[in-house]
Design a protein around this motif. Structure first.
Motif, PDB file in Angstrom:
ATOM      1  N   LEU A 126       0.851  -1.183   0.000  1.00 51.46           N
ATOM      2  CA  LEU A 126       0.000   0.000   0.000  1.00 51.46           C
ATOM      3  C   LEU A 126       0.893   1.240   0.000  1.00 51.46           C
ATOM      4  O   LEU A 126       1.642   1.483   0.941  1.00 51.46           O
ATOM      5  CB  LEU A 126      -0.927   0.005   1.217  1.00 51.46           C
ATOM      6  CG  LEU A 126      -1.972   1.113   1.229  1.00 51.46           C
ATOM      7  CD1 LEU A 126      -2.938   0.966   0.052  1.00 51.46           C
ATOM      8  CD2 LEU A 126      -2.738   1.104   2.552  1.00 51.46           C
ATOM      9  N   VAL A 127       0.773   2.013  -1.056  1.00 58.20           N
ATOM     10  CA  VAL A 127       1.610   3.200  -1.230  1.00 58.20           C
ATOM     11  C   VAL A 127       0.736   4.441  -1.068  1.00 58.20           C
ATOM     12  O   VAL A 127      -0.325   4.533  -1.678  1.00 58.20           O
ATOM     13  CB  VAL A 127       2.245   3.214  -2.625  1.00 58.20           C
ATOM     14  CG1 VAL A 127       3.089   4.465  -2.812  1.00 58.20           C
ATOM     15  CG2 VAL A 127       3.080   1.967  -2.852  1.00 58.20           C
ATOM     16  N   LYS A 128       1.187   5.381  -0.273  1.00 48.93           N
ATOM     17  CA  LYS A 128       0.432   6.621  -0.091  1.00 48.93           C
ATOM     18  C   LYS A 128       1.084   7.739  -0.896  1.00 48.93           C
ATOM     19  O   LYS A 128       2.324   7.811  -1.003  1.00 48.93           O
ATOM     20  CB  LYS A 128       0.365   6.986   1.389  1.00 48.93           C
ATOM     21  CG  LYS A 128      -0.434   5.979   2.205  1.00 48.93           C
ATOM     22  CD  LYS A 128      -0.707   6.467   3.604  1.00 48.93           C
ATOM     23  CE  LYS A 128      -1.470   5.429   4.414  1.00 48.93           C
ATOM     24  NZ  LYS A 128      -2.820   5.179   3.831  1.00 48.93           N
ATOM     25  N   GLY A 129       0.232   8.607  -1.459  1.00 44.89           N
ATOM     26  CA  GLY A 129       0.758   9.665  -2.294  1.00 44.89           C
ATOM     27  C   GLY A 129       0.129  11.009  -2.000  1.00 44.89           C
ATOM     28  O   GLY A 129      -0.394  11.248  -0.921  1.00 44.89           O
ATOM     29  N   SER A 130       0.153  11.855  -3.025  1.00 47.29           N
ATOM     30  CA  SER A 130      -0.337  13.224  -2.885  1.00 47.29           C
ATOM     31  C   SER A 130      -1.858  13.273  -2.860  1.00 47.29           C
ATOM     32  O   SER A 130      -2.528  12.390  -3.394  1.00 47.29           O
ATOM     33  CB  SER A 130       0.175  14.082  -4.040  1.00 47.29           C
ATOM     34  OG  SER A 130       1.572  14.005  -4.159  1.00 47.29           O
ATOM     35  N   TYR A 131      -2.400  14.347  -2.266  1.00 43.70           N
ATOM     36  CA  TYR A 131      -3.829  14.673  -2.287  1.00 43.70           C
ATOM     37  C   TYR A 131      -4.702  13.570  -1.692  1.00 43.70           C
ATOM     38  O   TYR A 131      -5.865  13.433  -2.069  1.00 43.70           O
ATOM     39  CB  TYR A 131      -4.299  14.995  -3.708  1.00 43.70           C
ATOM     40  CG  TYR A 131      -3.397  15.947  -4.446  1.00 43.70           C
ATOM     41  CD1 TYR A 131      -2.785  15.591  -5.643  1.00 43.70           C
ATOM     42  CD2 TYR A 131      -3.119  17.215  -3.934  1.00 43.70           C
ATOM     43  CE1 TYR A 131      -1.939  16.454  -6.318  1.00 43.70           C
ATOM     44  CE2 TYR A 131      -2.278  18.088  -4.604  1.00 43.70           C
ATOM     45  CZ  TYR A 131      -1.689  17.697  -5.789  1.00 43.70           C
ATOM     46  OH  TYR A 131      -0.855  18.567  -6.452  1.00 43.70           O
ATOM     47  N   GLY A 132      -4.177  12.750  -0.794  1.00 42.31           N
ATOM     48  CA  GLY A 132      -4.961  11.703  -0.149  1.00 42.31           C
ATOM     49  C   GLY A 132      -5.114  10.428  -0.959  1.00 42.31           C
ATOM     50  O   GLY A 132      -5.852   9.523  -0.552  1.00 42.31           O
ATOM     51  N   PHE A 133      -4.454  10.341  -2.093  1.00 39.01           N
ATOM     52  CA  PHE A 133      -4.518   9.137  -2.904  1.00 39.01           C
ATOM     53  C   PHE A 133      -3.580   8.055  -2.369  1.00 39.01           C
ATOM     54  O   PHE A 133      -2.547   8.348  -1.766  1.00 39.01           O
ATOM     55  CB  PHE A 133      -4.163   9.439  -4.355  1.00 39.01           C
ATOM     56  CG  PHE A 133      -5.260  10.113  -5.120  1.00 39.01           C
ATOM     57  CD1 PHE A 133      -5.312  11.500  -5.207  1.00 39.01           C
ATOM     58  CD2 PHE A 133      -6.245   9.361  -5.743  1.00 39.01           C
ATOM     59  CE1 PHE A 133      -6.332  12.128  -5.898  1.00 39.01           C
ATOM     60  CE2 PHE A 133      -7.265   9.981  -6.444  1.00 39.01           C
ATOM     61  CZ  PHE A 133      -7.310  11.370  -6.522  1.00 39.01           C
ATOM     62  N   GLU A 134      -3.947   6.823  -2.647  1.00 42.41           N
ATOM     63  CA  GLU A 134      -3.104   5.686  -2.342  1.00 42.41           C
ATOM     64  C   GLU A 134      -3.288   4.641  -3.432  1.00 42.41           C
ATOM     65  O   GLU A 134      -4.248   4.708  -4.216  1.00 42.41           O
ATOM     66  CB  GLU A 134      -3.443   5.105  -0.965  1.00 42.41           C
ATOM     67  CG  GLU A 134      -4.871   4.667  -0.815  1.00 42.41           C
ATOM     68  CD  GLU A 134      -5.227   4.351   0.641  1.00 42.41           C
ATOM     69  OE1 GLU A 134      -4.595   4.896   1.568  1.00 42.41           O
ATOM     70  OE2 GLU A 134      -6.148   3.537   0.837  1.00 42.41           O
ATOM     71  N   ALA A 135      -2.359   3.715  -3.503  1.00 42.49           N
ATOM     72  CA  ALA A 135      -2.462   2.663  -4.507  1.00 42.49           C
ATOM     73  C   ALA A 135      -2.011   1.363  -3.890  1.00 42.49           C
ATOM     74  O   ALA A 135      -1.100   1.327  -3.068  1.00 42.49           O
ATOM     75  CB  ALA A 135      -1.617   2.992  -5.736  1.00 42.49           C
ATOM     76  N   GLU A 136      -2.657   0.282  -4.316  1.00 41.76           N
ATOM     77  CA  GLU A 136      -2.348  -1.026  -3.780  1.00 41.76           C
ATOM     78  C   GLU A 136      -1.703  -1.895  -4.839  1.00 41.76           C
ATOM     79  O   GLU A 136      -2.300  -2.163  -5.891  1.00 41.76           O
ATOM     80  CB  GLU A 136      -3.608  -1.698  -3.249  1.00 41.76           C
ATOM     81  CG  GLU A 136      -3.321  -3.016  -2.540  1.00 41.76           C
ATOM     82  CD  GLU A 136      -4.543  -3.556  -1.819  1.00 41.76           C
ATOM     83  OE1 GLU A 136      -5.647  -3.014  -2.033  1.00 41.76           O
ATOM     84  OE2 GLU A 136      -4.385  -4.513  -1.056  1.00 41.76           O
ATOM     85  N   PHE A 137      -0.502  -2.328  -4.564  1.00 43.83           N
ATOM     86  CA  PHE A 137       0.226  -3.226  -5.461  1.00 43.83           C
ATOM     87  C   PHE A 137      -0.177  -4.660  -5.140  1.00 43.83           C
ATOM     88  O   PHE A 137      -0.098  -5.098  -3.992  1.00 43.83           O
ATOM     89  CB  PHE A 137       1.729  -3.048  -5.270  1.00 43.83           C
ATOM     90  CG  PHE A 137       2.568  -4.055  -5.997  1.00 43.83           C
ATOM     91  CD1 PHE A 137       3.313  -5.013  -5.295  1.00 43.83           C
ATOM     92  CD2 PHE A 137       2.614  -4.061  -7.376  1.00 43.83           C
ATOM     93  CE1 PHE A 137       4.083  -5.939  -5.966  1.00 43.83           C
ATOM     94  CE2 PHE A 137       3.391  -4.993  -8.051  1.00 43.83           C
ATOM     95  CZ  PHE A 137       4.120  -5.930  -7.346  1.00 43.83           C
ATOM     96  N   ASN A 138      -0.608  -5.391  -6.167  1.00 46.44           N
ATOM     97  CA  ASN A 138      -1.013  -6.789  -5.985  1.00 46.44           C
ATOM     98  C   ASN A 138      -0.262  -7.616  -7.014  1.00 46.44           C
ATOM     99  O   ASN A 138      -0.610  -7.631  -8.198  1.00 46.44           O
ATOM    100  CB  ASN A 138      -2.524  -6.933  -6.145  1.00 46.44           C
ATOM    101  CG  ASN A 138      -3.002  -8.325  -5.781  1.00 46.44           C
ATOM    102  OD1 ASN A 138      -2.381  -9.322  -6.155  1.00 46.44           O
ATOM    103  ND2 ASN A 138      -4.094  -8.411  -5.045  1.00 46.44           N
ATOM    104  N   LYS A 139       0.740  -8.330  -6.540  1.00 45.50           N
ATOM    105  CA  LYS A 139       1.608  -9.070  -7.458  1.00 45.50           C
ATOM    106  C   LYS A 139       0.875 -10.226  -8.130  1.00 45.50           C
ATOM    107  O   LYS A 139       1.044 -10.474  -9.326  1.00 45.50           O
ATOM    108  CB  LYS A 139       2.839  -9.578  -6.723  1.00 45.50           C
ATOM    109  CG  LYS A 139       3.904 -10.174  -7.631  1.00 45.50           C
ATOM    110  CD  LYS A 139       5.169 -10.499  -6.866  1.00 45.50           C
ATOM    111  CE  LYS A 139       6.241 -11.017  -7.810  1.00 45.50           C
ATOM    112  NZ  LYS A 139       7.514 -11.290  -7.104  1.00 45.50           N
ATOM    113  N   SER A 140       0.045 -10.922  -7.370  1.00 43.39           N
ATOM    114  CA  SER A 140      -0.633 -12.095  -7.935  1.00 43.39           C
ATOM    115  C   SER A 140      -1.636 -11.697  -9.013  1.00 43.39           C
ATOM    116  O   SER A 140      -1.851 -12.448  -9.972  1.00 43.39           O
ATOM    117  CB  SER A 140      -1.328 -12.878  -6.827  1.00 43.39           C
ATOM    118  OG  SER A 140      -2.328 -12.091  -6.212  1.00 43.39           O
TER     119      SER A 140
END
Lengths: 111, 114
Positions: A56-70
């Motif tokens: 789970l990566v957090k970024g600017s303006y309250g956005f986040e992204a979830e990396f799912n390898k599978s």
């Protein structure tokens, strides 16, 4: 070949609701993934990136992204959308000395 | 105020004419890039340069040319061989050399054919 896909041309969300913008990737080796946002007639602005570490990566303006390898996915998320989040969002993967971008997803947040 | 400056903001090309888009950066970045943006197609890489006096073709280099004589400048020429030049052109730069670095973008040039 390295590639990235954004399966939705447009995402519509009501203000205050959670939003998700989808991205899937195809790479050989470790993926280096990015999200950018573009407002009308402007260049792209960096939001966040995944290189290694927490999924789970957090970024600017309250956005986040979830990396799912599978699932080879890197979906962009925000718990509560704002009208001002309306813009064009690009997922990108790093390969060699360059970034390859997805086709973009238009996010529309209505009051 | 550091950043990337693209000029002009709007440019019109006549048939058979070459036109040059300017991109200047004062971020002391080694790497610079040119992308073309068409509606529904995302960004496609035209040329990129990782160091002065060196550049590589991207995915759609035909009909375009570049030069990198100075670190801060990476002009793009759209030649008459580019038959469909109407698009939004974006220049970007990065430090260069590390896999996780982000790109900084200019505000773009809209090129149209008269």
């Amino acid at each position: 070949a390295q590639s990235v896909a954004q399966p939705e041309d447009q995402v519509n969300v009501a203000e205050g609701n959670p939003l998700t913008v989808k991205c899937t990737y195809s790479v050989s080796g470790n993926p280096y993934l990015f999200w950018y946002v573009q407002y009308p007639n402007r260049g792209l602005q960096f939001l966040l990136k995944y290189i290694t570490g927490d999924n789970l990566v957090k970024g600017s303006y309250g956005f986040e992204a979830e990396f799912n390898k599978s699932q080879t996915s890197f979906h962009l998320k925000k718990p509560s959308a704002l009208v001002s989040d309306s813009a064009l969002y690009f997922c990108a993967v790093r390969t060699g000395g360059k970034l390859i971008f997805g086709q973009g997803t238009e996010l529309s947040v209505k009051p | 105020d550091g950043g990337i400056t693209q000029s002009p903001k709007y440019l019109f090309r006549k048939e058979g004419q070459n036109v040059t888009l300017s991109c200047e950066q004062n971020l002391n970045h080694d790497a610079m890039y040119w992308y073309r943006q068409d509606p529904g197609q995302g960004l496609r890489l035209i040329y990129y340069s990782q160091i002065v006096n060196d550049f590589q073709k991207g995915d759609i280099a035909e009909g375009y040319s570049v030069s990198r004589e100075k670190k801060e400048s990476f002009p793009l020429t759209v030649t008459s061989a580019q038959k469909n030049p109407t698009a939004f052109y974006l220049c970007a730069s990065s430090m260069g050399g590390t896999i996780g670095e982000k790109l900084f973008f200019g505000s773009g040039t809209q090129l149209s054919v008269l």
